[in-house]
Design a protein around this motif. Structure first.
Motif, PDB file in Angstrom:
ATOM      1  N   MET A   1     -13.539  13.816  -2.208  1.00 42.36           N
ATOM      2  CA  MET A   1     -12.550  13.350  -3.138  1.00 42.36           C
ATOM      3  C   MET A   1     -11.201  13.265  -2.408  1.00 42.36           C
ATOM      4  O   MET A   1     -10.877  14.114  -1.600  1.00 42.36           O
ATOM      5  CB  MET A   1     -12.456  14.325  -4.295  1.00 42.36           C
ATOM      6  N   ALA A   2     -10.437  12.229  -2.732  1.00 39.66           N
ATOM      7  CA  ALA A   2      -9.155  12.018  -2.076  1.00 39.66           C
ATOM      8  C   ALA A   2      -8.090  12.938  -2.655  1.00 39.66           C
ATOM      9  O   ALA A   2      -8.086  13.248  -3.837  1.00 39.66           O
ATOM     10  CB  ALA A   2      -8.739  10.572  -2.246  1.00 39.66           C
ATOM     11  N   ARG A   3      -7.183  13.368  -1.774  1.00 34.95           N
ATOM     12  CA  ARG A   3      -6.089  14.248  -2.213  1.00 34.95           C
ATOM     13  C   ARG A   3      -4.775  13.736  -1.670  1.00 34.95           C
ATOM     14  O   ARG A   3      -4.725  13.080  -0.648  1.00 34.95           O
ATOM     15  CB  ARG A   3      -6.318  15.662  -1.692  1.00 34.95           C
ATOM     16  N   GLY A   4      -3.716  14.045  -2.385  1.00 37.40           N
ATOM     17  CA  GLY A   4      -2.370  13.778  -1.890  1.00 37.40           C
ATOM     18  C   GLY A   4      -2.074  12.308  -1.688  1.00 37.40           C
ATOM     19  O   GLY A   4      -2.279  11.481  -2.573  1.00 37.40           O
ATOM     20  N   HIS A   5      -1.586  12.013  -0.481  1.00 36.75           N
ATOM     21  CA  HIS A   5      -1.147  10.657  -0.141  1.00 36.75           C
ATOM     22  C   HIS A   5      -2.313   9.659  -0.219  1.00 36.75           C
ATOM     23  O   HIS A   5      -2.135   8.518  -0.672  1.00 36.75           O
ATOM     24  CB  HIS A   5      -0.526  10.661   1.258  1.00 36.75           C
ATOM     25  N   ILE A   8      -2.896   8.528  -3.791  1.00 34.12           N
ATOM     26  CA  ILE A   8      -1.884   7.565  -4.250  1.00 34.12           C
ATOM     27  C   ILE A   8      -2.180   6.179  -3.687  1.00 34.12           C
ATOM     28  O   ILE A   8      -2.116   5.179  -4.402  1.00 34.12           O
ATOM     29  CB  ILE A   8      -0.471   8.039  -3.859  1.00 34.12           C
ATOM     30  N   GLN A   9      -2.542   6.118  -2.398  1.00 37.66           N
ATOM     31  CA  GLN A   9      -2.877   4.841  -1.785  1.00 37.66           C
ATOM     32  C   GLN A   9      -4.095   4.213  -2.469  1.00 37.66           C
ATOM     33  O   GLN A   9      -4.133   3.006  -2.716  1.00 37.66           O
ATOM     34  CB  GLN A   9      -3.166   5.020  -0.297  1.00 37.66           C
ATOM     35  N   GLN A  11      -5.083   4.651  -5.550  1.00 35.33           N
ATOM     36  CA  GLN A  11      -4.686   4.174  -6.876  1.00 35.33           C
ATOM     37  C   GLN A  11      -3.937   2.849  -6.785  1.00 35.33           C
ATOM     38  O   GLN A  11      -4.164   1.945  -7.585  1.00 35.33           O
ATOM     39  CB  GLN A  11      -3.824   5.226  -7.576  1.00 35.33           C
ATOM     40  N   GLN A  12      -3.035   2.730  -5.808  1.00 33.64           N
ATOM     41  CA  GLN A  12      -2.282   1.489  -5.631  1.00 33.64           C
ATOM     42  C   GLN A  12      -3.219   0.334  -5.279  1.00 33.64           C
ATOM     43  O   GLN A  12      -3.076  -0.781  -5.781  1.00 33.64           O
ATOM     44  CB  GLN A  12      -1.222   1.667  -4.550  1.00 33.64           C
ATOM     45  N   LYS A  13      -4.172   0.604  -4.405  1.00 30.11           N
ATOM     46  CA  LYS A  13      -5.130  -0.419  -4.002  1.00 30.11           C
ATOM     47  C   LYS A  13      -5.963  -0.870  -5.202  1.00 30.11           C
ATOM     48  O   LYS A  13      -6.214  -2.065  -5.382  1.00 30.11           O
ATOM     49  CB  LYS A  13      -6.034   0.124  -2.903  1.00 30.11           C
ATOM     50  N   ALA A  14      -6.354   0.077  -6.036  1.00 23.70           N
ATOM     51  CA  ALA A  14      -7.134  -0.254  -7.231  1.00 23.70           C
ATOM     52  C   ALA A  14      -6.308  -1.085  -8.211  1.00 23.70           C
ATOM     53  O   ALA A  14      -6.820  -2.017  -8.838  1.00 23.70           O
ATOM     54  CB  ALA A  14      -7.633   1.016  -7.901  1.00 23.70           C
ATOM     55  N   GLN A  15      -5.020  -0.775  -8.343  1.00 24.31           N
ATOM     56  CA  GLN A  15      -4.146  -1.543  -9.224  1.00 24.31           C
ATOM     57  C   GLN A  15      -3.985  -2.980  -8.724  1.00 24.31           C
ATOM     58  O   GLN A  15      -4.005  -3.924  -9.507  1.00 24.31           O
ATOM     59  CB  GLN A  15      -2.773  -0.881  -9.330  1.00 24.31           C
ATOM     60  N   GLU A  16      -3.819  -3.145  -7.411  1.00 21.95           N
ATOM     61  CA  GLU A  16      -3.685  -4.477  -6.833  1.00 21.95           C
ATOM     62  C   GLU A  16      -4.960  -5.285  -7.057  1.00 21.95           C
ATOM     63  O   GLU A  16      -4.914  -6.470  -7.403  1.00 21.95           O
ATOM     64  CB  GLU A  16      -3.381  -4.390  -5.346  1.00 21.95           C
ATOM     65  N   LYS A  17      -6.085  -4.648  -6.869  1.00 22.29           N
ATOM     66  CA  LYS A  17      -7.366  -5.319  -7.056  1.00 22.29           C
ATOM     67  C   LYS A  17      -7.538  -5.741  -8.519  1.00 22.29           C
ATOM     68  O   LYS A  17      -7.978  -6.852  -8.807  1.00 22.29           O
ATOM     69  CB  LYS A  17      -8.513  -4.396  -6.636  1.00 22.29           C
TER      70      LYS A  17
END
Length: 77
Positions: A1-5, A8-9, A11-17
């Motif tokens: 599972m991803a943590r920290g920075h 966030i990256q 989540q941003q990538k998923a939003q852009e997609k």
């Protein structure tokens, strides 16, 4: 599972997609149907079916309505 920075990256990538997918949905079936309907310019005087160009209209009229008199708009085509 991803943590920290990294989280966030991700989540941003998923939003852009998701934004790209939403933008592409604008070219769906309903838009294609509207464009196709705009292209049907000629309407048969007898059966009211629609055709895109005069050549197709003339062929339709000759095949479907042979006993009817040819409309003036098709006489010169």
């Amino acid at each position: 599972m991803a943590r920290g920075h990294q989280k966030i990256q991700s989540q941003q990538k998923a939003q852009e997609k998701a934004a790209k997918m939403k933008k592409q949905q604008g070219h769906g079936l309903s838009d294609q149907m509207k464009a196709a309907q705009k292209a049907l310019v000629f309407s048969c005087a007898v059966c009211k079916s629609q055709m895109p160009d005069p050549k197709t209209y003339k062929q339709h009229f000759e095949n479907k309505h042979p006993k009817s008199e040819m409309p003036a708009e098709l006489a010169d085509v």
